[in-house]
Each structure stands twice: as C-alpha cells, then as structure tokens.
Motif scaffolding. Sequence first.
Motif, short mmCIF file in Angstrom:
data_model
loop_
_atom_site.label_atom_id
_atom_site.label_comp_id
_atom_site.label_asym_id
_atom_site.label_seq_id
_atom_site.Cartn_x
_atom_site.Cartn_y
_atom_site.Cartn_z
N TYR A 49 0.82 -1.32 0.00
CA TYR A 49 0.00 -0.11 -0.07
C TYR A 49 1.04 1.47 0.20
O TYR A 49 0.53 2.18 -0.80
CB TYR A 49 -1.04 0.11 1.08
CG TYR A 49 -1.83 1.11 1.19
CD1 TYR A 49 -2.71 1.29 0.17
CD2 TYR A 49 -2.04 2.20 2.23
CE1 TYR A 49 -3.73 2.37 -0.08
CE2 TYR A 49 -2.83 3.26 2.21
CZ TYR A 49 -3.79 3.09 1.31
OH TYR A 49 -4.40 4.48 1.06
N ASP A 50 1.81 1.37 0.77
CA ASP A 50 2.51 2.34 0.94
C ASP A 50 3.42 2.95 -0.56
O ASP A 50 3.39 3.74 -0.97
CB ASP A 50 3.88 2.49 1.98
CG ASP A 50 3.29 2.60 3.40
OD1 ASP A 50 2.19 2.96 3.48
OD2 ASP A 50 3.71 2.10 4.34
N GLN A 54 3.30 5.90 -3.12
CA GLN A 54 4.57 6.66 -3.82
C GLN A 54 4.34 6.55 -5.43
O GLN A 54 4.63 7.47 -6.02
CB GLN A 54 5.78 5.93 -3.36
CG GLN A 54 5.97 6.07 -1.93
CD GLN A 54 6.39 7.45 -1.52
OE1 GLN A 54 6.75 8.15 -2.19
NE2 GLN A 54 6.03 7.92 -0.33
N LYS A 58 -2.13 8.90 -3.29
CA LYS A 58 -3.37 8.34 -2.30
C LYS A 58 -4.66 7.80 -2.79
O LYS A 58 -5.30 6.87 -2.72
CB LYS A 58 -3.45 9.20 -1.31
CG LYS A 58 -2.32 9.65 -0.33
CD LYS A 58 -2.85 10.71 0.54
CE LYS A 58 -1.77 11.20 1.58
NZ LYS A 58 -2.06 12.14 2.45
#
Length: 122
Positions: A49-50, A54, A58
């Motif tokens: 997810y992170d 990136q 979002k």
Amino acid sequence: MDFPIRVVVYLKSDYQIKTRKTKEYVAAAFLAPYDKEVEPYIRIATGDYDELIQDRGKVDALYAMLDTIAHELIHYQQWIKDKKMDENEAEEKGFKLVDRYSESIETILGFKIIRGESFKEY
C-alpha cells in the motif's frame, strides 16, 4: 449487496498471500468452501500500500485496494449463486462495484468525491 452467508475479510500486511489450493502467490484470495454451512473468507495482501501511494498517489492506491476487495466480493457472489469462478466477470463487476460505491458517498478517508473525476483530496 446481500450477504446471506457471512464472509470475513482479512487484511494481511504481507505483500502477497499463498492460495490454499494452488499454492501460488497472489494479491488476494477468496476461500469458497464446498459446504455452504462453512463460512467463506477473503484475504487481501496490503503490504504494498505505501508503495502504491508513492507510485500512484493516495487516491489511486486507495482505489486499487477497494477494487481488490470488490473483485473478491464478486467471487463471493458467484459462490453464493453456485456459478463458476469467472475472473473476467469479477474484474468487470468489481470495478463497477467500486464506482457505484464512490457515487453513494461524499467523502472517503479524507477525499471528497467529485462526480466524473474520481476522488479529489481536500
């Protein structure tokens, strides 16, 4: 969407999960028991997810996670109706499910919904 049989959705912090049947690594899986007396469940890998934030931002990262969950919920519907598990149908209907969901809400996790333009951060 109706849920005549409870289905639990597990969000796993792993990058991928191993399927029980084929032992392959995937982003998500739906366990469809042979017996309708046994509860099905969905597992979703969220470890990337992170990185999605990136790479895509979002909004698109969130949409990707919701789309994955929706895809597996379509497999749940196929199972409930004793239909063959159809990946193309799950992909198409899952995408439409997320779009319908976004049309029914004003905000999601800090994003204001702008009709026809996906999510906009505010």
